[in-house]
Enzyme design. Sequence first.
Site, PDB file in Angstrom:
ATOM      1  N   GLU A  49     -25.491 -16.391  50.668  1.00 38.14           N
ATOM      2  CA  GLU A  49     -26.424 -15.382  51.200  1.00 38.14           C
ATOM      3  C   GLU A  49     -26.622 -14.227  50.228  1.00 38.14           C
ATOM      4  O   GLU A  49     -27.706 -13.645  50.169  1.00 38.14           O
ATOM      5  CB  GLU A  49     -25.937 -14.857  52.556  1.00 38.14           C
ATOM      6  CG  GLU A  49     -26.025 -15.874  53.688  1.00 38.14           C
ATOM      7  CD  GLU A  49     -24.787 -16.753  53.822  1.00 38.14           C
ATOM      8  OE1 GLU A  49     -24.718 -17.562  54.764  1.00 38.14           O
ATOM      9  OE2 GLU A  49     -23.877 -16.627  52.960  1.00 38.14           O
ATOM     10  N   PHE A 111     -17.694 -16.422  68.590  1.00 41.37           N
ATOM     11  CA  PHE A 111     -17.650 -17.098  67.298  1.00 41.37           C
ATOM     12  C   PHE A 111     -18.803 -16.630  66.425  1.00 41.37           C
ATOM     13  O   PHE A 111     -19.950 -16.624  66.847  1.00 41.37           O
ATOM     14  CB  PHE A 111     -17.726 -18.612  67.494  1.00 41.37           C
ATOM     15  CG  PHE A 111     -17.771 -19.388  66.206  1.00 41.37           C
ATOM     16  CD1 PHE A 111     -16.681 -19.425  65.363  1.00 41.37           C
ATOM     17  CD2 PHE A 111     -18.929 -20.065  65.838  1.00 41.37           C
ATOM     18  CE1 PHE A 111     -16.719 -20.129  64.168  1.00 41.37           C
ATOM     19  CE2 PHE A 111     -18.983 -20.780  64.656  1.00 41.37           C
ATOM     20  CZ  PHE A 111     -17.866 -20.808  63.813  1.00 41.37           C
ATOM     21  N   GLN A 112     -18.496 -16.216  65.211  1.00 44.18           N
ATOM     22  CA  GLN A 112     -19.455 -15.714  64.233  1.00 44.18           C
ATOM     23  C   GLN A 112     -20.279 -14.545  64.765  1.00 44.18           C
ATOM     24  O   GLN A 112     -21.474 -14.413  64.488  1.00 44.18           O
ATOM     25  CB  GLN A 112     -20.374 -16.846  63.730  1.00 44.18           C
ATOM     26  CG  GLN A 112     -19.640 -17.859  62.855  1.00 44.18           C
ATOM     27  CD  GLN A 112     -20.558 -18.779  62.088  1.00 44.18           C
ATOM     28  OE1 GLN A 112     -21.677 -19.061  62.507  1.00 44.18           O
ATOM     29  NE2 GLN A 112     -20.077 -19.285  60.956  1.00 44.18           N
ATOM     30  N   LYS A 161     -29.699 -15.483  69.379  1.00 44.12           N
ATOM     31  CA  LYS A 161     -30.198 -16.860  69.387  1.00 44.12           C
ATOM     32  C   LYS A 161     -31.045 -17.147  70.624  1.00 44.12           C
ATOM     33  O   LYS A 161     -32.086 -17.813  70.532  1.00 44.12           O
ATOM     34  CB  LYS A 161     -29.016 -17.833  69.327  1.00 44.12           C
ATOM     35  CG  LYS A 161     -29.437 -19.297  69.211  1.00 44.12           C
ATOM     36  CD  LYS A 161     -28.240 -20.207  68.993  1.00 44.12           C
ATOM     37  CE  LYS A 161     -28.702 -21.656  68.822  1.00 44.12           C
ATOM     38  NZ  LYS A 161     -27.554 -22.571  68.556  1.00 44.12           N
ATOM     39  N   MET A 480     -17.727  -3.869  29.509  1.00 45.64           N
ATOM     40  CA  MET A 480     -17.863  -2.431  29.695  1.00 45.64           C
ATOM     41  C   MET A 480     -16.548  -1.800  30.151  1.00 45.64           C
ATOM     42  O   MET A 480     -16.185  -0.702  29.716  1.00 45.64           O
ATOM     43  CB  MET A 480     -18.973  -2.121  30.701  1.00 45.64           C
ATOM     44  CG  MET A 480     -19.307  -0.640  30.806  1.00 45.64           C
ATOM     45  SD  MET A 480     -19.945   0.063  29.260  1.00 45.64           S
ATOM     46  CE  MET A 480     -21.673  -0.420  29.366  1.00 45.64           C
TER      47      MET A 480
END
Length: 571
Positions: A49, A111-112, A161, A480
């Site tokens: 993602e 969940f999630q 959802k 760096m």
Amino acid sequence: MEMQAARALMRALEAEGVEVIFGYPGGASLYIYDALYDSPIHHVLTRHEQGAIHAAEGYARATGRVGVVLATSGPGATNLVTGLCDAMMDSTPIVAITGQVTRSLIGRDAFQEADVTGITMPVTKHNYLVTDPNDLLRVVREAFYIARTGRPGPVLIDIPKDVTNAQVRWEYPPRIHLPGYRVPREASPEAVAAAAEAIRSARQPVLICGGGVVSSEDAARPFRELAERMDAPVVETLMGLGGFPMDHPLCLGLVGMHGTFAANRAVANSDLLIACGMRFDDRVTGMASRFAPKARIIHIDIDPAEMSKNLTAHIPLVGDCGLVLAQLNEALGDWSQTLPEWRAQVQGWQEQFPLWGVRRGEEIATDPDGVPKPQQVIQAVQAAFGPEAVVATDVGQHQMWAAHYCTRTEPRTWLSSSGLGTMGFGLPAAIGAAIGRPDRDVVLITGDGSFQMCIQELATVVQERVPVKIVLLNNGYLGMVRQWQEMFYKGRYKEVDLRPGMPDFVKLAEAYGIKGLRVRRLGELEGAVAEARVHQGPVLLEVVVEEEENVFPIVPPGGANTEALLPGAGR
């Protein structure tokens, strides 16, 4: 007409002109993906993602359109946070759509599940949790409007959802009603008149080209007109590269921590500073109290919150950069000037302290059997691909070398994570740019550290058949950080050596089905870059460069820009 909300969402995105979505599916977003199956919108499946949102950023910054990213709930949404913060810092228009658990499960540690609106509130311009399906189309309309207008930025829409599966009436709102959201356009006539008077009387003026000159589609032309009428030197921020042609006689290049000696000296000695579309961040100003200490400051920005936030704006001009610059040019009438003494002084600084490396031929090895210097690699890329290519970078030493030696001459040809400094930005941003601008060559300049942050997006390169040319500078270090440890921490290197466990990047590219090339000798460099340029598909060109080459100039921590360290650690 009633339809499933997910299908209405697709129609709304089509109405907003969306042609590409970058994303990664999951359980809470499956109704959306099912609706996407029948949509003409092209979906780019990234491998993470974070890669998706950086690709959306690259798409947005290369095209000027809103980038769209789609993720599922929980970890899918939280993986967007770095990209949202990056887009917020660099004022990039993004609409992020995330799935959420069903409404009945919100707040129950399902969940999630994650509090996505709570988590992302500090790193978005605005965000929404859609709990009423009838609000969905209004929210989409508002989100795109907010993302693209005013100071652009990311907007997130979190959709449970069950909301995506509800039935809604298709009626896309023809108008926006946001009473508390005001978009400045033109500056007040009084402020413009005061600015014009200050411009006429200035004898050592400097203009700063910031990111707002790039993001305001109509700003580059009037900015150039004003600079030429004033006969004033121009310096550029990292976000502003390409807003003013870097090969123009008035351009002094990058300003700030790694800015050119001439750019920083000109600002320090200016009597008038016109800052356009920039926020005076610490990497530009250095010690703020010693930044342009003798100058009156005209600050042009569309965000009123930036006025006098970091430095006092003596004449604030709040409005769209392009419109305000047009106002200024109109207020000046047929006035123009030449400033031969000021220009001669600035030119003297340029000649006394040119950029370190390639431009000082006596200082750089030319042995064809020698190890290439990073500056030589960047100049070879510039020579082969020209100013028309879109250049993306990651973050680190290579980013600064690219900023100096990749001569950008037009807006939207430079993509770099500037405010947040996100390692891993470059590869997915280059993918997004290549998809958005198939008419241009797209080159990624990256380092061995940054490249491994989102290296899995090589699969996306192959799947989407984007002919990105990847130029990887391999010095075996987090360059760096190593440079800072060398210069400011007594050379006590700690956790910067990447050589143990370093992959064979050429074999890795070939494992993905990408052409791989490697250069170890200076004499091989030009031919390898040319070969990469003409190859029809993607290429990874690894160049093994000097391990401990440093970026100069560099302003030491807490120092003023006039105290920049030059080669040999001298001032």
